[in-house]
Design an enzyme around this catalytic site. Structure first.
Site, mmCIF file in Angstrom:
data_model
loop_
_atom_site.group_PDB
_atom_site.id
_atom_site.type_symbol
_atom_site.label_atom_id
_atom_site.label_comp_id
_atom_site.label_asym_id
_atom_site.label_seq_id
_atom_site.Cartn_x
_atom_site.Cartn_y
_atom_site.Cartn_z
ATOM 1 N N TYR A 147 -29.656 54.714 28.604
ATOM 2 C CA TYR A 147 -30.413 54.147 27.471
ATOM 3 C C TYR A 147 -31.770 54.855 27.327
ATOM 4 C CZ TYR A 147 -32.665 50.303 24.784
ATOM 5 O OH TYR A 147 -33.330 49.530 23.853
ATOM 6 N N PHE A 193 -32.238 32.469 30.275
ATOM 7 C CA PHE A 193 -32.946 31.284 30.797
ATOM 8 C C PHE A 193 -32.730 30.070 29.894
ATOM 9 C CE2 PHE A 193 -36.506 33.622 33.436
ATOM 10 C CZ PHE A 193 -35.529 34.108 34.286
ATOM 11 N N THR A 212 -43.457 41.802 35.321
ATOM 12 C CA THR A 212 -43.967 41.249 34.055
ATOM 13 C C THR A 212 -43.288 41.887 32.848
ATOM 14 O OG1 THR A 212 -45.719 42.883 33.669
ATOM 15 C CG2 THR A 212 -46.272 40.998 35.091
ATOM 16 N N ASP A 275 -35.581 48.512 37.630
ATOM 17 C CA ASP A 275 -36.093 47.462 36.736
ATOM 18 C C ASP A 275 -37.625 47.606 36.710
ATOM 19 O OD1 ASP A 275 -34.780 44.383 36.004
ATOM 20 O OD2 ASP A 275 -36.952 44.613 35.988
HETATM 21 P P1 NAD Z 1 -28.343 44.201 19.695
HETATM 22 O O1 NAD Z 1 -27.462 44.633 20.805
HETATM 23 O O2 NAD Z 1 -28.378 42.766 19.334
HETATM 24 O O3 NAD Z 1 -27.991 45.004 18.366
HETATM 25 C C1 NAD Z 1 -27.504 46.320 18.364
HETATM 26 C C2 NAD Z 1 -26.492 46.458 17.233
HETATM 27 O O4 NAD Z 1 -25.988 47.804 17.240
HETATM 28 C C3 NAD Z 1 -25.278 45.535 17.425
HETATM 29 O O5 NAD Z 1 -24.978 44.886 16.227
HETATM 30 C C4 NAD Z 1 -24.160 46.493 17.842
HETATM 31 O O6 NAD Z 1 -22.884 46.038 17.496
HETATM 32 C C5 NAD Z 1 -24.573 47.761 17.099
HETATM 33 N N1 NAD Z 1 -23.991 48.968 17.696
HETATM 34 C C6 NAD Z 1 -24.005 49.333 18.999
HETATM 35 N N2 NAD Z 1 -23.362 50.500 19.176
HETATM 36 C C7 NAD Z 1 -22.925 50.888 17.922
HETATM 37 C C8 NAD Z 1 -22.190 52.004 17.440
HETATM 38 N N3 NAD Z 1 -21.762 52.976 18.254
HETATM 39 N N4 NAD Z 1 -21.932 52.072 16.105
HETATM 40 C C9 NAD Z 1 -22.335 51.098 15.268
HETATM 41 N N5 NAD Z 1 -23.039 50.014 15.672
HETATM 42 C C10 NAD Z 1 -23.332 49.906 16.991
HETATM 43 O O7 NAD Z 1 -29.799 44.741 20.043
HETATM 44 P P2 NAD Z 1 -31.195 44.486 19.310
HETATM 45 O O8 NAD Z 1 -32.068 43.765 20.233
HETATM 46 O O9 NAD Z 1 -30.965 43.945 17.946
HETATM 47 O O10 NAD Z 1 -31.744 45.976 19.217
HETATM 48 C C11 NAD Z 1 -31.680 46.720 18.019
HETATM 49 C C12 NAD Z 1 -32.358 48.067 18.232
HETATM 50 O O11 NAD Z 1 -33.717 47.876 18.615
HETATM 51 C C13 NAD Z 1 -31.694 48.902 19.337
HETATM 52 O O12 NAD Z 1 -31.653 50.249 18.949
HETATM 53 C C14 NAD Z 1 -32.649 48.726 20.509
HETATM 54 O O13 NAD Z 1 -32.647 49.847 21.347
HETATM 55 C C15 NAD Z 1 -33.982 48.549 19.813
HETATM 56 N N6 NAD Z 1 -34.908 47.786 20.672
HETATM 57 C C16 NAD Z 1 -34.782 46.429 20.771
HETATM 58 C C17 NAD Z 1 -35.638 45.742 21.621
HETATM 59 C C18 NAD Z 1 -35.587 44.241 21.759
HETATM 60 O O14 NAD Z 1 -36.344 43.699 22.563
HETATM 61 N N7 NAD Z 1 -34.778 43.519 21.038
HETATM 62 C C19 NAD Z 1 -36.605 46.433 22.349
HETATM 63 C C20 NAD Z 1 -36.660 47.818 22.229
HETATM 64 C C21 NAD Z 1 -35.827 48.480 21.365
HETATM 65 N N1 UDP Z 2 -34.181 39.004 34.347
HETATM 66 C C1 UDP Z 2 -34.087 37.914 35.202
HETATM 67 N N2 UDP Z 2 -33.050 37.054 35.033
HETATM 68 C C2 UDP Z 2 -32.120 37.202 34.061
HETATM 69 C C3 UDP Z 2 -32.225 38.310 33.179
HETATM 70 C C4 UDP Z 2 -33.269 39.195 33.364
HETATM 71 O O1 UDP Z 2 -34.921 37.721 36.102
HETATM 72 O O2 UDP Z 2 -31.212 36.351 33.966
HETATM 73 C C5 UDP Z 2 -35.334 39.925 34.519
HETATM 74 C C6 UDP Z 2 -34.953 41.399 34.553
HETATM 75 O O3 UDP Z 2 -34.617 41.800 35.867
HETATM 76 C C7 UDP Z 2 -36.239 42.039 34.045
HETATM 77 C C8 UDP Z 2 -36.802 41.005 33.065
HETATM 78 O O4 UDP Z 2 -36.174 39.767 33.398
HETATM 79 O O5 UDP Z 2 -37.155 42.196 35.111
HETATM 80 C C9 UDP Z 2 -36.505 41.347 31.606
HETATM 81 O O6 UDP Z 2 -35.120 41.578 31.502
HETATM 82 P P1 UDP Z 2 -34.394 41.896 30.117
HETATM 83 O O7 UDP Z 2 -32.998 42.307 30.445
HETATM 84 O O8 UDP Z 2 -34.578 40.780 29.166
HETATM 85 O O9 UDP Z 2 -35.232 43.125 29.515
HETATM 86 P P2 UDP Z 2 -35.651 44.554 30.095
HETATM 87 O O10 UDP Z 2 -35.393 44.607 31.566
HETATM 88 O O11 UDP Z 2 -34.806 45.506 29.349
HETATM 89 O O12 UDP Z 2 -37.085 44.627 29.797
#
Ligand code: NAD
Ligand code: UDP
Length: 313
Positions: A147, A193, A212, A275
């Site tokens: 990723y 959670f 955090t 992580d």
């Molecule tokens: P999500 O998993 O809910 O949504 C991702 C969407 O992409 C899903 O609908 C999935 O079906 C679609 N998808 C995955 N692979 C695909 C493919 N090969 N072809 C077509 N569609 C595909 O995730 P999200 O939280 O909504 O994230 C959306 C975007 O924002 C992602 O690119 C993610 O990296 C970015 N992002 C999100 C967060 C967050 O905290 N939510 C943080 C950083 C970046």
């Molecule tokens: N995490 C946790 N319990 C869970 C899911 C996640 O303690 O059931 C922790 C995880 O290890 C990370 C933080 O919460 O330290 C945020 O995790 P998340 O997967 O939401 O996002 P990311 O790690 O991609 O920031």
């Protein structure tokens, strides 16, 4: 009225974005393979004449037979359990081939294209809070690298299409965002959670809980995406988008347990490798360039998210 294509439009952020764009009077084309998204997330839009859905994998070339003004590229699973393990190779393909296909479409249509990059490109950050000029500390062979490195490669592709192909790009780095339309089995910490507490299961903290994160409510984030997309042409980013209010995972668990008010027991599980220990965005640039900062407190955002999951479970 603009015609706007959203890849990943049935996912958590994508479906919230599609609703907002349609409500603002645009025509929206949602492209998704429904890997982590679902049609339920867009059920309020599906009969709207200004919304259409194309089931498509972004790793395959994308062609659309109508003019497009803007493209938001969101397709990519964002939850570690969904993007890792057996999904790893596909995740990198989605980041890289998905970016190429979306950029090629933007080039053909002369559309502005926004990439949703991530705080993950900073890896285990040695600079805190993270500023956009920090180049990150990513383990290129670790279990998160499918990723992190996929998203870093996509950033490179975006800038090279901008430099050498004249594509009008916008690059945002999103920090942990939460809210309605996350899946109950998504695996991210807030959905885990809340669903655990609501259904009386144990709350699973990974590691000691002193790591955090800084959590942004979805409506704030969507507002920032739209402001960035419509910012002055010369402003490409990268720009951090997130809520700078930082909290330990242990405190987050306690806050959610207190809000839901049952006797949920907190248990500790092993911390997945790589992580990140801490994460917090510096959003000075977003304040300056977009006049944006989050408005929703964690408490208010959690209340809305708990209500959403309560209605589902
Ligand atoms: P999500 O998993 O809910 O949504 C991702 C969407 O992409 C899903 O609908 C999935 O079906 C679609 N998808 C995955 N692979 C695909 C493919 N090969 N072809 C077509 N569609 C595909 O995730 P999200 O939280 O909504 O994230 C959306 C975007 O924002 C992602 O690119 C993610 O990296 C970015 N992002 C999100 C967060 C967050 O905290 N939510 C943080 C950083 C970046
Ligand atoms: N995490 C946790 N319990 C869970 C899911 C996640 O303690 O059931 C922790 C995880 O290890 C990370 C933080 O919460 O330290 C945020 O995790 P998340 O997967 O939401 O996002 P990311 O790690 O991609 O920031």
């Amino acid at each position: 009225m603009k015609t706007i294509l959203v890849t990943g439009g049935t996912g958590f952020l994508g479906s919230n974005l599609c609703s907002r764009l349609v409500n603002d009077g645009n025509k929206v084309i949602c492209v998704d393979n429904n890997y982590t998204g679902c049609m339920d997330n867009v059920k309020s839009l599906i009969n709207n004449p200004n919304f259409s859905f194309i089931k498509h994998d972004v790793c395959d070339e994308l062609d659309i037979n109508e003019p497009i003004d803007q493209i938001y590229n969101l397709a990519c699973p964002a939850s570690p359990p969904c993007y890792q393990g057996k999904a790893s190779i596909k995740t990198t393909k989605t980041c890289v081939l998905g970016a190429v296909n979306a950029l090629e479409l933007a080039k053909r249509k002369n559309a502005v294209i926004l990439q949703t990059s991530t705080s993950e490109i900073y890896g285990e950050p040695l600079v805190h809070p993270q500023t956009e000029d920090y180049r990150g500390n990513v383990n290129p062979i670790g279990i998160r690298s499918c990723y992190d490195e996929g998203k870093r490669c996509a950033e490179s592709l975006f800038f090279n299409y901008h430099r050498y192909e004249g594509v009008d790009i916008k690059l945002v780095r999103i920090f942990n965002t939460y809210g309605p339309h996350m899946q109950t089995n998504d695996g991210r910490v807030i959905s885990n959670f809340i669903c655990q507490a609501l259904s009386g299961r144990n709350i699973t903290i990974y590691g000691d809980g002193y790591q955090t994160r800084s959590f942004c409510y979805v409506d704030d984030l969507i507002e920032a995406l739209i402001r960035m997309m419509n910012s002055e042409k010369s402003f490409t980013g990268p720009i951090n988008l997130g809520n700078p209010s930082e909290i330990t995972i242990k405190e987050l668990a306690q806050t959610i347990v207190d809000k839901i008010g049952n006797e949920a027991k907190v248990i500790y599980k092993s911390l997945p490798s790589d992580d990140p220990t801490r994460r917090k965005p510096d959003i000075t640039l977003a304040k300056e360039k977009l006049g944006w900062e989050p408005k929703t407190s964690l408490s208010e955002g959690l209340d809305k998210t708990i209500e959403y999951f309560r209605s589902l479970l």
